[in-house]
Enzyme design. Structure first.
Site, mmCIF file in Angstrom:
data_model
loop_
_atom_site.group_PDB
_atom_site.id
_atom_site.type_symbol
_atom_site.label_atom_id
_atom_site.label_comp_id
_atom_site.label_asym_id
_atom_site.label_seq_id
_atom_site.Cartn_x
_atom_site.Cartn_y
_atom_site.Cartn_z
ATOM 1 N N LYS A 187 0.875 -1.177 0.000
ATOM 2 C CA LYS A 187 0.000 0.000 0.000
ATOM 3 C C LYS A 187 0.907 1.221 0.000
ATOM 4 O O LYS A 187 1.403 1.654 1.044
ATOM 5 C CB LYS A 187 -0.895 -0.013 1.237
ATOM 6 C CG LYS A 187 -2.248 0.622 1.045
ATOM 7 C CD LYS A 187 -2.221 2.092 0.647
ATOM 8 C CE LYS A 187 -2.021 3.013 1.813
ATOM 9 N NZ LYS A 187 -1.816 4.425 1.416
ATOM 10 N N GLY A 240 5.794 5.250 8.747
ATOM 11 C CA GLY A 240 4.970 6.450 8.710
ATOM 12 C C GLY A 240 5.004 7.169 10.043
ATOM 13 O O GLY A 240 5.980 7.061 10.791
ATOM 14 N N SER A 241 3.928 7.867 10.335
ATOM 15 C CA SER A 241 3.916 8.734 11.518
ATOM 16 C C SER A 241 3.600 7.940 12.796
ATOM 17 O O SER A 241 3.002 6.860 12.744
ATOM 18 C CB SER A 241 2.865 9.826 11.328
ATOM 19 O OG SER A 241 1.596 9.226 11.152
ATOM 20 N N GLY A 245 1.009 4.931 13.451
ATOM 21 C CA GLY A 245 1.635 3.727 14.006
ATOM 22 C C GLY A 245 0.840 3.182 15.180
ATOM 23 O O GLY A 245 0.642 1.970 15.316
ATOM 24 N N GLU A 263 8.387 1.638 11.595
ATOM 25 C CA GLU A 263 9.453 2.633 11.419
ATOM 26 C C GLU A 263 8.761 3.985 11.479
ATOM 27 O O GLU A 263 8.061 4.364 10.533
ATOM 28 C CB GLU A 263 10.137 2.459 10.049
ATOM 29 C CG GLU A 263 10.938 1.195 9.902
ATOM 30 C CD GLU A 263 12.215 1.194 10.724
ATOM 31 O OE1 GLU A 263 12.643 2.260 11.192
ATOM 32 O OE2 GLU A 263 12.771 0.115 10.923
ATOM 33 N N CYS A 297 12.839 10.978 8.116
ATOM 34 C CA CYS A 297 12.481 10.588 9.476
ATOM 35 C C CYS A 297 13.614 10.845 10.465
ATOM 36 O O CYS A 297 13.373 11.191 11.605
ATOM 37 C CB CYS A 297 12.082 9.120 9.490
ATOM 38 S SG CYS A 297 13.264 8.063 8.654
ATOM 39 N N GLU A 394 7.872 16.661 15.900
ATOM 40 C CA GLU A 394 8.441 16.418 14.569
ATOM 41 C C GLU A 394 7.741 17.342 13.566
ATOM 42 O O GLU A 394 6.519 17.296 13.419
ATOM 43 C CB GLU A 394 8.214 14.956 14.152
ATOM 44 C CG GLU A 394 8.842 14.654 12.804
ATOM 45 C CD GLU A 394 8.555 13.228 12.312
ATOM 46 O OE1 GLU A 394 7.399 12.802 12.377
ATOM 47 O OE2 GLU A 394 9.510 12.574 11.856
#
Ligand code: NAD
Length: 490
Positions: A187, A240-241, A245, A263, A297, A394
């Site tokens: 995806k 992703g974020s 997550g 991650e 990241c 972030e």
């Protein structure tokens, strides 16, 4: 036909998802527009896949896994196919780089560097196919038992990737998943699906059987969530974020306790000691935050300087930031491309506004660039405090804060004062300081007198809420394996 014409024709064409042996539109018939972030222009559309499309893709992946068409292929042959994927990516490098730049906005040189890593990733894991070893155990009962372990593919894996390095993020998952013998449903991020769809064609051309790799494009809340919720998916590998997550973990637990690797984000600190070589440090620290317009990241977004070096560092970083050529990633001179979307640009501008409102001083940057596309100047703040949002959260944009620190004792208190733990940087000429600093920092990756260098053979991932598990190296392969222990009473 020139390369740019053929790529632009590819971008323009009707895109379909790869499910089993077919290229299909979404069951709903709906599409998502594809935008060039450097111009804001719509340049195409991809299918808006949803739960029904995910169902079909998971069924195709499950059927291929159950048939053992890939996991049962001899390891040597699987390795050859992975190597062939690497070769095909290398052969089509110019094309894939142009697609990635049009879709994501990153500078061409960066896209090329990332693509070299994709080739290397498939080649690294090509070699791993033949090394899926187990162990034997001495049961201590003379000739009574033979006991050993074997590694088996975890099953059907859902691979969910973000937009900031589409092919690079995907290859970190796809290469080890294929080496392990898994079948997968990919995806890609809804903002950047084009290079993944092109890679899917190359994967088939390299010899991966139908149904082993499936791609469903679509939004996170629709296609992504359906994949994570799916009871017939055995594993989710998510990049992703942090916020998403968390929802992945909850949904994986609630559905079938599927395995999860994460991650996630970072707010990585960089410490510049008084004895650092400024000539080395300035461009490394600068690139550490401004590469890919800060949309990395492990971007080194919090810099701490000892008093003796602060003025020189700030002046040098300001000069470095102002020297960066901001522009369309297709221009070979460009060093800083646009942010991915109007939304991301506005988010970054909000943070810059909050930094000013909370008392930070903008040393350089702070504004948008040009009328078209989503460009933001490389921005440096001084006078920031630990409680400020721009220091804690972030941003995922070209925004750096520079603050003071006194010595090694500050590293755990200042450096680790974040929920994240992905990266950290240290600049010093003293070997003892370097070693001590490395051990004091809670981060999955620590760079000394450099920033962001990586090697495929070493694990990549985060401490604390930067993730679960690791990618790359043997750890990246383990993430797609189950272990089975076998006891034979002779
Ligand atoms: P995101 O979490 O919004 O989206 C990432 C992917 O998840 C996309 O494909 C998205 O469609 C999908 N998604 C969104 N909602 C979902 C849901 N409810 N269920 C399942 N899937 C869903 O992140 P982003 O904005 O695309 O990427 C930026 C973030 O990714 C940053 O936080 C960055 O630090 C992180 N990131 C981490 C790494 C790493 O290796 N640690 C690498 C790159 C990016």
């Amino acid at each position: 036909m020139s390369l740019s014409t053929s790529v632009d024709t590819y971008v323009d064409r009707e895109h379909r998802m790869m499910i089993g042996d077919e290229w299909v539109v979404a069951v709903s018939g709906e599409t998502i527009p594809v935008e060039d972030p450097a111009t804001g222009r719509e340049i195409g559309a991809v299918p808006a896949g949803g739960a029904a499309d995910v169902d079909r893709a998971v069924a195709a992946a499950r059927a291929s896994f159950a048939s053992r068409v890939w996991r049962g292929t001899p390891a040597r042959r699987r390795g050859e196919v992975l190597w062939a994927i690497g070769d095909l990516v290398a052969t089509h490098a110019d094309e894939l780089v142009r697609i990635e730049v049009l879709d994501n906005g990153m500078p061409t040189a960066m896209a090329r560097g990332l693509l070299d890593g994709v080739v290397e990733g498939f080649r690294y894991y090509a070699g791993a196919c033949a090394r899926l070893h187990g162990r034997t155990a001495d049961m201590g009962a003379d000739l009574e038992f033979h006991a050993f372990s074997v590694s088996e593919p975890v099953g059907v894996a859902g691979l969910i990737v973000p937009w900031n390095g589409p092919l690079a993020s995907l290859s970190n998952k796809l290469a080890p998943a294929l080496a392990a013998g898994c079948s997968v449903v990919v995806k890609p991020a809804e903002q950047t699906s084009l290079s993944t769809l092109r890679l899917a064609e190359l994967v088939r051309e390299a010899g991966v059987p139908a149904g082993v790799v499936n791609v469903v494009t679509g939004t996170g809340t629709s296609a992504g969530a359906a994949l994570v919720d799916h009871p017939d998916v055995d594993k989710i590998s998510f990049t992703g974020s942090l916020a998403v997550g968390r929802t992945v973990v909850a949904a994986a637990a609630a559905s079938n306790l599927k395995r999860v690797t994460l991650e996630l984000g970072g707010k990585s600190p960089v410490f510049v000691f008084d004895d650092a070589d400024l000539e080395t440090a300035i461009p490394q620290v600068g690139a550490g935050i401004f590469a890919n317009s800060g949309q990395i990241c492990f971007a080194g977004s919090r810099v701490y300087a000892q008093p003796g070096i602060t003025d020189g560092l700030l002046a040098g970083l300001g000069e470095y930031a102002r020297s960066l050529k901001v522009g369309n990633g297709l221009d070979p001179q460009t060093q800083l491309g646009p942010l991915i979307s109007a939304r991301q640009r506005d988010r970054v501008l909000d943070y810059i506004g909050a930094g000013v409102a909370e008392g930070g001083e903008v040393v350089t940057g702070g504004r948008t660039v040009g009328d078209a596309g989503y460009f933001v100047e490389p921005t440096i703040f001084a006078g920031t405090r630990p409680d400020m949002r721009i220091v804690r959260e972030e941003i995922f944009g070209p925004v750096l804060t520079v603050m003071p620190f006194t010595g090694l004792d500050d590293l755990p208190t200042i450096g680790n004062a974040t929920e994240y733990g992905l990266g950290a940087g240290v600049y010093t000429r003293d070997l003892g300081t370097a070693h001590r600093a490395v051990r004091l920092l809670d981060a999955g990756n620590v760079w000394v007198n450099c920033y962001g260098r990586r090697d495929r053979s070493l694990p990549f991932g985060g401490f604390k809420q930067s993730g679960w598990g690791r990618e790359n190296g043997p750890e990246g392969l383990d993430a797609f394996l189950e272990k089975k222990s076998v006891y034979l009473h002779l």
